[in-house]
Design an enzyme around this catalytic site. Structure first.
Site, PDB file in Angstrom:
ATOM      1  N   HIS A 134       0.827  -1.215   0.000  1.00 33.05           N
ATOM      2  CA  HIS A 134       0.000   0.000   0.000  1.00 33.05           C
ATOM      3  C   HIS A 134       0.856   1.257   0.000  1.00 33.05           C
ATOM      4  CE1 HIS A 134      -3.931  -1.868   1.791  1.00 33.05           C
ATOM      5  NE2 HIS A 134      -3.527  -2.468   0.687  1.00 33.05           N
TER       6      HIS A 134
ATOM      7  N   TYR B 202      -8.789   4.579   9.070  1.00 33.86           N
ATOM      8  CA  TYR B 202      -9.056   4.828  10.499  1.00 33.86           C
ATOM      9  C   TYR B 202     -10.120   5.897  10.605  1.00 33.86           C
ATOM     10  CZ  TYR B 202      -4.491   2.546  11.138  1.00 33.86           C
ATOM     11  OH  TYR B 202      -3.446   1.660  11.138  1.00 33.86           O
TER      12      TYR B 202
ATOM     13  N   PRO C 105      -3.059  -0.959  19.509  1.00 29.08           N
ATOM     14  CA  PRO C 105      -2.872  -1.345  18.103  1.00 29.08           C
ATOM     15  C   PRO C 105      -3.093  -0.227  17.083  1.00 29.08           C
ATOM     16  CG  PRO C 105      -4.894  -2.289  18.997  1.00 29.08           C
ATOM     17  CD  PRO C 105      -4.194  -1.662  20.139  1.00 29.08           C
TER      18      PRO C 105
ATOM     19  N   LYS D  65       2.003  -0.860  15.467  1.00 35.30           N
ATOM     20  CA  LYS D  65       3.439  -0.908  15.771  1.00 35.30           C
ATOM     21  C   LYS D  65       3.906  -2.159  16.520  1.00 35.30           C
ATOM     22  CE  LYS D  65       4.820   2.757  13.858  1.00 35.30           C
ATOM     23  NZ  LYS D  65       4.573   2.205  12.519  1.00 35.30           N
TER      24      LYS D  65
ATOM     25  N   TYR E  85       4.206   6.323  10.819  1.00 34.58           N
ATOM     26  CA  TYR E  85       3.370   5.188  10.428  1.00 34.58           C
ATOM     27  C   TYR E  85       4.138   4.179   9.577  1.00 34.58           C
ATOM     28  CZ  TYR E  85      -0.831   2.610   9.240  1.00 34.58           C
ATOM     29  OH  TYR E  85      -1.767   1.609   9.109  1.00 34.58           O
TER      30      TYR E  85
HETATM   31  P1  RFL Z   1       3.340 -13.105  21.038  1.00 35.51           P
HETATM   32  O1  RFL Z   1       2.790 -13.050  19.658  1.00 35.51           O
HETATM   33  O2  RFL Z   1       2.401 -12.876  22.184  1.00 35.51           O
HETATM   34  O3  RFL Z   1       4.066 -14.520  21.207  1.00 35.51           O
HETATM   35  C1  RFL Z   1       4.520 -14.999  22.452  1.00 35.51           C
HETATM   36  C2  RFL Z   1       4.550 -16.512  22.406  1.00 35.51           C
HETATM   37  O4  RFL Z   1       5.069 -17.011  23.653  1.00 35.51           O
HETATM   38  C3  RFL Z   1       4.274 -18.110  24.086  1.00 35.51           C
HETATM   39  N1  RFL Z   1       4.381 -18.235  25.553  1.00 35.51           N
HETATM   40  C4  RFL Z   1       5.114 -19.185  26.171  1.00 35.51           C
HETATM   41  N2  RFL Z   1       5.874 -20.184  25.693  1.00 35.51           N
HETATM   42  C5  RFL Z   1       6.487 -21.004  26.594  1.00 35.51           C
HETATM   43  N3  RFL Z   1       6.348 -20.857  27.951  1.00 35.51           N
HETATM   44  C6  RFL Z   1       5.605 -19.870  28.469  1.00 35.51           C
HETATM   45  N4  RFL Z   1       5.465 -19.728  29.797  1.00 35.51           N
HETATM   46  C7  RFL Z   1       4.947 -18.977  27.572  1.00 35.51           C
HETATM   47  N5  RFL Z   1       4.136 -17.900  27.731  1.00 35.51           N
HETATM   48  C8  RFL Z   1       3.809 -17.469  26.506  1.00 35.51           C
HETATM   49  C9  RFL Z   1       2.867 -17.751  23.613  1.00 35.51           C
HETATM   50  O5  RFL Z   1       2.028 -18.905  23.510  1.00 35.51           O
HETATM   51  C10 RFL Z   1       3.152 -17.113  22.254  1.00 35.51           C
HETATM   52  O6  RFL Z   1       3.151 -18.062  21.214  1.00 35.51           O
HETATM   53  O7  RFL Z   1       4.532 -12.046  21.234  1.00 35.51           O
HETATM   54  P2  RFL Z   1       5.671 -11.574  20.181  1.00 35.51           P
HETATM   55  O8  RFL Z   1       6.276 -12.735  19.467  1.00 35.51           O
HETATM   56  O9  RFL Z   1       6.527 -10.622  20.920  1.00 35.51           O
HETATM   57  O10 RFL Z   1       4.839 -10.780  19.037  1.00 35.51           O
HETATM   58  C11 RFL Z   1       4.183  -9.571  19.313  1.00 35.51           C
HETATM   59  C12 RFL Z   1       2.943  -9.402  18.402  1.00 35.51           C
HETATM   60  O11 RFL Z   1       2.175 -10.583  18.467  1.00 35.51           O
HETATM   61  C13 RFL Z   1       2.094  -8.186  18.794  1.00 35.51           C
HETATM   62  O12 RFL Z   1       2.903  -7.084  19.132  1.00 35.51           O
HETATM   63  C14 RFL Z   1       1.153  -7.742  17.646  1.00 35.51           C
HETATM   64  O13 RFL Z   1       0.197  -8.727  17.380  1.00 35.51           O
HETATM   65  C15 RFL Z   1       0.430  -6.414  17.986  1.00 35.51           C
HETATM   66  N6  RFL Z   1      -0.529  -5.995  16.971  1.00 35.51           N
HETATM   67  C16 RFL Z   1      -0.123  -5.363  15.815  1.00 35.51           C
HETATM   68  N7  RFL Z   1       1.193  -5.165  15.581  1.00 35.51           N
HETATM   69  C17 RFL Z   1       1.607  -4.584  14.391  1.00 35.51           C
HETATM   70  O14 RFL Z   1       2.817  -4.388  14.236  1.00 35.51           O
HETATM   71  N8  RFL Z   1       0.738  -4.240  13.398  1.00 35.51           N
HETATM   72  C18 RFL Z   1      -0.614  -4.415  13.553  1.00 35.51           C
HETATM   73  O15 RFL Z   1      -1.359  -4.147  12.608  1.00 35.51           O
HETATM   74  C19 RFL Z   1      -1.089  -4.958  14.807  1.00 35.51           C
HETATM   75  N9  RFL Z   1      -2.393  -5.169  15.007  1.00 35.51           N
HETATM   76  C20 RFL Z   1      -1.899  -6.210  17.173  1.00 35.51           C
HETATM   77  C21 RFL Z   1      -2.808  -5.774  16.170  1.00 35.51           C
HETATM   78  C22 RFL Z   1      -2.379  -6.849  18.324  1.00 35.51           C
HETATM   79  C23 RFL Z   1      -3.731  -7.034  18.506  1.00 35.51           C
HETATM   80  N10 RFL Z   1      -4.150  -7.701  19.696  1.00 35.51           N
HETATM   81  C24 RFL Z   1      -5.085  -8.745  19.711  1.00 35.51           C
HETATM   82  C25 RFL Z   1      -3.438  -7.487  20.932  1.00 35.51           C
HETATM   83  C26 RFL Z   1      -4.174  -5.952  16.322  1.00 35.51           C
HETATM   84  C27 RFL Z   1      -4.639  -6.558  17.500  1.00 35.51           C
HETATM   85  C28 RFL Z   1      -6.136  -6.671  17.643  1.00 35.51           C
HETATM   86  C1  PHB Z   2      -5.111  -5.181  11.176  1.00 40.44           C
HETATM   87  O1  PHB Z   2      -5.162  -5.359   9.953  1.00 40.44           O
HETATM   88  O2  PHB Z   2      -5.448  -6.059  11.987  1.00 40.44           O
HETATM   89  C2  PHB Z   2      -4.665  -3.865  11.703  1.00 40.44           C
HETATM   90  C3  PHB Z   2      -4.189  -2.900  10.823  1.00 40.44           C
HETATM   91  C4  PHB Z   2      -3.763  -1.677  11.310  1.00 40.44           C
HETATM   92  C5  PHB Z   2      -3.829  -1.425  12.668  1.00 40.44           C
HETATM   93  C6  PHB Z   2      -4.264  -2.390  13.546  1.00 40.44           C
HETATM   94  C7  PHB Z   2      -4.695  -3.622  13.079  1.00 40.44           C
HETATM   95  O3  PHB Z   2      -3.441  -0.207  13.141  1.00 40.44           O
END
Ligand code: RFL
Ligand code: PHB
Length: 389
Positions: free
Chosen positions: A73, A201, A293, A297, A384
């Site tokens: 994009h 957004y 979120p 980031k 961004y």
């Molecule tokens: P994770 O993905 O939470 O993975 C951690 C892993 O560790 C395991 N674990 C264990 N394993 C062994 N022993 C234990 N005691 C353990 N405890 C936990 C877990 O099962 C898991 O598999 O962390 P990691 O790898 O640091 O990754 C971080 C990302 O997942 C997170 O920052 C993003 O998803 C945030 N996020 C977004 N980030 C972006 O850069 N762009 C986005 O568009 C974006 N959208 C989002 C998001 C997060 C969201 N939610 C649900 C919080 C949208 C949403 C809705």
């Molecule tokens: C997503 O596609 O899940 C998404 C995209 C942008 C955001 C957060 C979540 O800022």
């Protein structure tokens, strides 16, 4: 007893990417993951990758499917009380973003690890970290009722916000900073064509909404909801009706709805734990910090931490024993800037009941300035698309 160079706790994006970068450099690692592969792949999260993250994934050798299936994009959009404004990310910064789901990226990294025959233990229970304040750490866990021990040089805590790594540190070793927001995001995934072709957004008096996607046939939408709301309180119809109300008239009319294939509420939080290294234990990704979120980031920050951590560890094995010393400070500098951007964008786009009418007027004046002023749009776009590593 098993021995390896680095034990990585957690097979989310941080742990898997670290494993891939270390493997490529000839550093041995074992990944321990509490859940099954299907469970890890069932979590629907991030969708937007910065150019820096895309380059890291290429470097790790998993760029091929992302480039084939990901959507590049050049811009994103803001809807302010029913009027749509485009932010020309590429025109302003020369950079682009990639829309490619965290689920897909995780799958690519998992499959690559399996192909390479690099070790990963799923459903590892009761993971405990020992001796990381000395020179000879080890990790214990249980699997299928049996106790195991791995001796190592370093432990990487990539186990997310609720993991064991940060919790293993003495309380006096960490300073934490936290802000919890008074609302959540209700997210819906559906096999319908996305209503907008760029991530959009919306600031609306009924609350924030956003339109994103996973492909040209799969949409991801979110709406701001009260923090106590549960996903099952919201029928699909109620969700679509509320989303429609918060969009501009043309998008509301064009919205194609369908059954949700995933629906969940995510709380919004800003959190940082300092420092990110304690002896031979390193924290990376959500284990050390959380952003709301809104700025997309979280995953991108996790990837940046892992870039620094892989450089530090590879440097150490290359006889530069001091390479690990500035890991924490390097990460935190970038993290605080992303925390600021995510907090700012969240504060600007959501409805905060406690700010009153004056607060709402301030938000609208700032949004007006943001979409009209090239300087303000550039400041937003620069953050961004992602700050340089
Ligand atoms: P994770 O993905 O939470 O993975 C951690 C892993 O560790 C395991 N674990 C264990 N394993 C062994 N022993 C234990 N005691 C353990 N405890 C936990 C877990 O099962 C898991 O598999 O962390 P990691 O790898 O640091 O990754 C971080 C990302 O997942 C997170 O920052 C993003 O998803 C945030 N996020 C977004 N980030 C972006 O850069 N762009 C986005 O568009 C974006 N959208 C989002 C998001 C997060 C969201 N939610 C649900 C919080 C949208 C949403 C809705
Ligand atoms: C997503 O596609 O899940 C998404 C995209 C942008 C955001 C957060 C979540 O800022």
């Amino acid at each position: 007893m098993t021995r390896t160079q680095v034990v990585i706790v957690g097979a989310g994006p941080s742990g898997l990417l670290l494993g891939a970068l270390l493997h490529k450099a000839g550093v041995d690692a074992i990944i321990l993951e509490r859940q099954s592969p299907d469970y890890v792949l069932g979590r629907i999260r991030a969708g937007v990758l910065e150019q820096v993250t895309v380059e890291l994934l290429e470097q790790a050798g998993v760029g091929e499917r992302m480039h084939r299936e990901g959507l590049v994009h050049d811009g994103c959009a803001l809807i302010v009380n029913g009027q749509l404004h485009r932010i020309d990310l590429h025109g302003l910064t020369g950079k682009r973003i990639m829309v490619y789901g965290q689920t897909e990226l995780t799958r690519d990294l998992m499959e690559q690890r399996q192909r390479l025959g690099a070790p990963i233990v799923y459903q590892a229970e009761q993971v405990e970290l020992h001796g990381f304040d000395g020179e000879h750490p080890h990790v214990t866990y249980r699997k299928d009722g049996q106790a195991h021990r791995i001796d190592c040089d370093f432990i990487a805590g990539c186990d997310g916000f609720h993991g064991v790594a940060r919790a293993s540190l003495p309380a006096t070793a960490l300073t934490t900073y936290e802000k919890v927001y008074p609302f959540g995001w209700l997210g819906v995934l559906s096999d319908t064509p996305p209503v907008t072709h760029e991530v959009t957004y919306s600031h609306h008096e009924r609350g924030f909404a956003m339109c994103s996607m996973r492909s040209l046939k799969r949409s991801r939408y979110y709406i701001q909801v009260p923090i106590q709301d549960k996903a099952d309180q919201w029928s699909d119809e109620a969700f679509w009706d509320e989303l429609r109300r918060r969009l501009d008239p043309a998008s509301a009319k064009a919205l194609i709805t369908g059954p949700s294939i995933e629906k969940s509420v995510a709380p919004l939080r800003s959190f940082v734990a300092e420092p990110m290294r304690f002896g031979r234990l390193f924290l990376a990704g959500d284990a050390a910090h959380i952003v709301p979120p809104t700025g997309a980031k979280g995953l991108n920050l996790a990837a940046a931490d892992v870039a620094y951590l892989s450089q530090a560890l590879i440097g150490w094995y290359g006889q530069d024993r001091r390479a690990v010393d500035d890991y924490s400070a390097r990460c935190l500098r970038r993290i605080w800037r992303a925390e600021r951007f995510s907090w700012w964008f969240t504060s600007l786009m959501h409805r905060f009941p406690e700010t009153g009418e004056f607060g709402q007027k301030m938000q609208l004046a700032e949004l007006d300035y943001l979409v009209q002023s090239q300087a303000a749009s550039l400041a937003m776009a620069e953050n961004y698309v992602g700050l340089p590593l």
